[in-house]
Every structure is written in structure tokens, then in C-alpha cells.
Design an enzyme around this catalytic site. Structure first.
Site, PDB file in Angstrom:
ATOM      1  N   SER A  34      23.828  39.511  -4.493  1.00 18.66           N
ATOM      2  CA  SER A  34      24.752  40.357  -5.260  1.00 18.66           C
ATOM      3  C   SER A  34      25.170  39.591  -6.496  1.00 18.66           C
ATOM      4  CB  SER A  34      25.998  40.660  -4.425  1.00 18.66           C
ATOM      5  OG  SER A  34      27.037  41.154  -5.234  1.00 18.66           O
ATOM      6  N   TYR A  52      32.650  37.742   1.107  1.00 22.21           N
ATOM      7  CA  TYR A  52      31.410  38.309   0.556  1.00 22.21           C
ATOM      8  C   TYR A  52      30.872  37.399  -0.545  1.00 22.21           C
ATOM      9  CZ  TYR A  52      28.320  41.921  -1.477  1.00 22.21           C
ATOM     10  OH  TYR A  52      27.240  42.638  -1.954  1.00 22.21           O
ATOM     11  N   LYS A  85      27.285  35.460  -0.024  1.00 19.72           N
ATOM     12  CA  LYS A  85      26.171  35.871  -0.883  1.00 19.72           C
ATOM     13  C   LYS A  85      25.712  34.708  -1.760  1.00 19.72           C
ATOM     14  CE  LYS A  85      25.443  40.280   0.146  1.00 19.72           C
ATOM     15  NZ  LYS A  85      24.142  40.838   0.537  1.00 19.72           N
TER      16      LYS A  85
HETATM   17  P1  NDP Z   1      24.899  50.444   2.904  1.00 18.93           P
HETATM   18  O1  NDP Z   1      26.195  50.182   3.601  1.00 18.93           O
HETATM   19  O2  NDP Z   1      24.686  51.741   2.210  1.00 18.93           O
HETATM   20  O3  NDP Z   1      23.677  50.207   3.944  1.00 18.93           O
HETATM   21  C1  NDP Z   1      23.627  49.056   4.709  1.00 18.93           C
HETATM   22  C2  NDP Z   1      22.405  49.102   5.594  1.00 18.93           C
HETATM   23  O4  NDP Z   1      22.378  47.902   6.375  1.00 18.93           O
HETATM   24  C3  NDP Z   1      22.413  50.241   6.584  1.00 18.93           C
HETATM   25  O5  NDP Z   1      21.092  50.627   6.868  1.00 18.93           O
HETATM   26  C4  NDP Z   1      23.066  49.621   7.818  1.00 18.93           C
HETATM   27  O6  NDP Z   1      22.728  50.360   8.959  1.00 18.93           O
HETATM   28  C5  NDP Z   1      22.422  48.229   7.759  1.00 18.93           C
HETATM   29  N1  NDP Z   1      23.171  47.164   8.410  1.00 18.93           N
HETATM   30  C6  NDP Z   1      24.442  46.789   8.215  1.00 18.93           C
HETATM   31  N2  NDP Z   1      24.776  45.785   9.036  1.00 18.93           N
HETATM   32  C7  NDP Z   1      23.668  45.507   9.755  1.00 18.93           C
HETATM   33  C8  NDP Z   1      23.384  44.581  10.789  1.00 18.93           C
HETATM   34  N3  NDP Z   1      24.297  43.734  11.253  1.00 18.93           N
HETATM   35  N4  NDP Z   1      22.133  44.573  11.318  1.00 18.93           N
HETATM   36  C9  NDP Z   1      21.182  45.433  10.873  1.00 18.93           C
HETATM   37  N5  NDP Z   1      21.404  46.331   9.900  1.00 18.93           N
HETATM   38  C10 NDP Z   1      22.637  46.371   9.363  1.00 18.93           C
HETATM   39  O7  NDP Z   1      24.714  49.220   1.903  1.00 18.93           O
HETATM   40  P2  NDP Z   1      24.055  49.156   0.445  1.00 18.93           P
HETATM   41  O8  NDP Z   1      22.769  49.863   0.426  1.00 18.93           O
HETATM   42  O9  NDP Z   1      25.117  49.480  -0.533  1.00 18.93           O
HETATM   43  O10 NDP Z   1      23.812  47.575   0.353  1.00 18.93           O
HETATM   44  C11 NDP Z   1      22.631  46.960   0.808  1.00 18.93           C
HETATM   45  C12 NDP Z   1      22.680  45.507   0.396  1.00 18.93           C
HETATM   46  O11 NDP Z   1      22.833  45.422  -1.015  1.00 18.93           O
HETATM   47  C13 NDP Z   1      23.844  44.717   1.001  1.00 18.93           C
HETATM   48  O12 NDP Z   1      23.409  43.438   1.363  1.00 18.93           O
HETATM   49  C14 NDP Z   1      24.839  44.632  -0.144  1.00 18.93           C
HETATM   50  O13 NDP Z   1      25.661  43.504  -0.050  1.00 18.93           O
HETATM   51  C15 NDP Z   1      23.894  44.554  -1.334  1.00 18.93           C
HETATM   52  N6  NDP Z   1      24.503  44.981  -2.590  1.00 18.93           N
HETATM   53  C16 NDP Z   1      25.004  46.250  -2.734  1.00 18.93           C
HETATM   54  C17 NDP Z   1      25.551  46.640  -3.945  1.00 18.93           C
HETATM   55  C18 NDP Z   1      26.095  48.029  -4.174  1.00 18.93           C
HETATM   56  O14 NDP Z   1      26.774  48.255  -5.204  1.00 18.93           O
HETATM   57  N7  NDP Z   1      25.850  48.985  -3.298  1.00 18.93           N
HETATM   58  C19 NDP Z   1      25.634  45.716  -5.076  1.00 18.93           C
HETATM   59  C20 NDP Z   1      25.079  44.412  -4.807  1.00 18.93           C
HETATM   60  C21 NDP Z   1      24.529  44.078  -3.610  1.00 18.93           C
HETATM   61  P3  NDP Z   1      23.600  50.261  10.322  1.00 18.93           P
HETATM   62  O15 NDP Z   1      25.041  50.388   9.918  1.00 18.93           O
HETATM   63  O16 NDP Z   1      23.107  51.381  11.174  1.00 18.93           O
HETATM   64  O17 NDP Z   1      23.270  48.926  10.900  1.00 18.93           O
END
Ligand code: NDP
Length: 262
Positions: free
Chosen positions: A143, A156, A160
Site C-alpha cells: 500500500s 496497517y 505493510k
Molecule cells: P477487500 O476487503 O475488498 O477484499 C479482501 C479480500 O481478502 C477478500 O477476498 C477477503 O475475503 C480476503 N481476505 C481477508 N482476510 C483474509 C485472510 N485472513 N485469509 C484469506 N483471505 C482473506 O480488500 P481490497 O480489495 O480493498 O484490498 C486488497 C488488498 O489491497 C489488501 O491487502 C489491501 O491492504 C490492499 N490495498 C487496498 C487499497 C484500497 O484502497 N482498496 C489501497 C492499497 C492497498 P474473506 O473476507 O472471505 O477472507
């Protein structure tokens, strides 16, 4: 541009929604077969079936918590069953909200396991598969907060940042095996999670969640807009391909002008 990804095998964590799902679609559109992981099996299985049918690739759903040893072992085993992985995208993660003074050790540990140890364990299990297949690509979704913190989420920011350094360190260790490791630092990407948060925060004041999101974009990004998951996924897909053959051990920012340094 032919990215040469047809028939490859890609593992994506956090692939049931948001950025991970967009990367899954992007790779599937190039003909990559997939192992998709998330905790919630129902949503994941539905997306895997949809993607498999839409793009004519095989997409295996693995319901697993990447913050646990058992979860990462299940993902590694699923990749092995497909013959081994060529691409690993460590994407699963989530934001936080706390102060250093008040957050308990357990919370620090949980984010360390989710953002760092998941990547460590999956690299240890999947890099040998890649080596046997002649090489591969590992990408980390960190991130912009890894180097430009948002003050409400110290855990976070710190975890990260550690992931970004892990990516750099791992890249040097694995390049002799023709495995390219890189990191991507995104800014504001409009995923369902952001919309849910915006709706919650505005519920008691008229519900103008879109206005709230616009104010966030205005405050943080020079482009004054959020990026889409697909805009970010395009970069992951390119970095997964041989077209990015000289991209090794770097961090690529995809942030709509949010980064305030050069
Ligand atoms: P979402 O919350 O939309 O999706 C997260 C995904 O990860 C889901 O599929 C969730 O499914 C899965 N997940 C969460 N925890 C676990 C776990 N312990 N084990 C397995 N799967 C897991 O997140 P985003 O798409 O927004 O973010 C994805 C990545 O991008 C993250 O690492 C985030 O930090 C990073 N990011 C996001 C930004 C943004 O603005 N959106 C900006 C910068 C970085 P389930 O809950 O069913 O496990």
C-alpha cells in the site's frame, strides 16, 4: 500485446472481491489457470465458477485463512495439485484503525500474520514449485501507506512497510532461480469495502456516501478520484508477464498522484 500468460498457473489470495478478484479476472482473461483463496468459501466458489466459465480457464477455490499455517498449507497443496504455480499474488489484507497507545499486542500479531507471515509462508511453499517449473513471479500488494502513513492506522502502516521490505529482500534470494519478486503500492482503490465504510460514516448525516468518497479523493489524490480495481489489476497482470522481465525487486506505485515524494 501478447503477455504470454496463457496456460500459466496463478495463485491469488484475497480473490473473492475487490482488487484480488479484479486481478483474477485480469489473469483469466489472458488464459491463466487459477487457484483462488479467501476465508469465505461460498462467495469464493461462486466467483471461481463464474471466472472459469467466462474465460475458459480452470479456477480452483480454496477456503483458507492466510494468516494461519494451516491456511497457507492448503493453498500450497492446491497449487501443487495443479502441477505447481508460476505466479503468486499476495493480496489478502485489510485496513486497521487504532492508536499505538491503545492497541493490544494481539492486534499487532494478527496483522503481522495476515500481511507478513502469509507472504513468508506462501513464498517458502510455492517458490520451490516455481523453481521446478523454470521460474516464476511473486507480487505483493502492500500500500502507499507502507511509506506514506495514514495516521489512523499505525498497525496497517507498519505491517505493510514490513511486507514491502520482505518483497525487496526475497527478490534477491529468489532471482537466481528465475523468480521475479516485486511489490505494488496502491493509493485509493474503490472496492466494496470503501463503499461500505462510506455508507456507515454518512448514515446519520443524510447518507451522502458518494460525496464522502469524493472528499477523500479530493483530500488525498492529485487526480481527485479513486482508481478502479481493474486499473490496479492491469499493473499486476503486466508485472506477472514476461513483458516485465527486467522488473526485479522494485515497488511500483499506482496511486493517482497521492504520493507526496519523488
Ligand atoms: P477487500 O476487503 O475488498 O477484499 C479482501 C479480500 O481478502 C477478500 O477476498 C477477503 O475475503 C480476503 N481476505 C481477508 N482476510 C483474509 C485472510 N485472513 N485469509 C484469506 N483471505 C482473506 O480488500 P481490497 O480489495 O480493498 O484490498 C486488497 C488488498 O489491497 C489488501 O491487502 C489491501 O491492504 C490492499 N490495498 C487496498 C487499497 C484500497 O484502497 N482498496 C489501497 C492499497 C492497498 P474473506 O473476507 O472471505 O477472507
Amino acid at each position: 500485446m501478447d503477455l504470454g500468460l496463457k496456460g500459466k498457473i496463478g495463485v491469488i489470495t484475497g480473490a473473492s472481491v475487490g482488487i484480488g478478484l479484479a486481478i483474477a479476472e485480469g489473469l483469466a482473461a489472458e488464459g491463466t489457470n487459477l487457484v483462488l483463496a479467501a476465508r469465505g468459501g461460498e462467495r469464493l466458489e461462486a466467483e471461481a465458477a463464474r471466472i472459469g466459465e467466462k474465460y475458459g480457464v480452470s479456477a480452483t477455490a480454496v477456503a483458507a485463512d492466510v494468516a494461519t499455517v494451516a491456511g497457507t498449507e492448503a493453498i500450497i497443496a492446491a497449487a501443487a495439485e495443479k502441477g505447481g504455480a508460476d505466479i503468486l499474488i499476495n493480496n489478502a489484507g485489510t485496513g486497521s484503525n487504532e492508536t499505538v497507545m491503545e492497541a493490544p499486542d494481539e492486534k499487532w500479531q494478527a496483522y503481522w500474520d495476515l500481511h507478513v507471515m502469509a507472504a513468508v509462508r506462501l513464498a517458502r511453499g510455492i517458490a520451490p514449485q516455481m523453481k521446478r517449473r523454470g521460474g516464476g513471479v511473486i507480487l505483493h500488494n502492500a500500500s502507499i501507506c507502507a511509506i506514506q502513513p495514514l495516521w489512523y492506522e499505525p498497525i496497517y502502516n507498519v505491517s505493510k512497510s514490513a511486507l514491502m521490505m520482505f518483497s525487496k529482500t526475497l527478490s534477491t534470494e529468489l532471482i537466481p532461480d528465475n523468480i521475479r519478486v516485486n511489490c505494488v503500492n496502491a493509493g485509493l482503490i474503490l472496492t466494496p469495502d470503501w463503499i461500505k465504510t462510506a455508507k456507515q460514516l454518512t448514515a446519520e448525516n443524510g447518507g451522502n456516501w458518494e460525496g464522502y468518497l469524493q472528499s477523500v479523493a479530493n483530500e488525498h489524490a492529485a487526480s481527485k478520484r479513486f482508481g478502479t480495481p481493474e486499473e490496479l489489476a492491469n499493473v499486476f497482470v503486466f508485472l506477472s508477464s514476461e513483458r516485465a522481465s527486467y522488473c526485479i525487486g522494485s515497488t511500483y506505485f499506482v496511486d493517482g498522484g497521492m504520493l507526496k515524494t519523488i
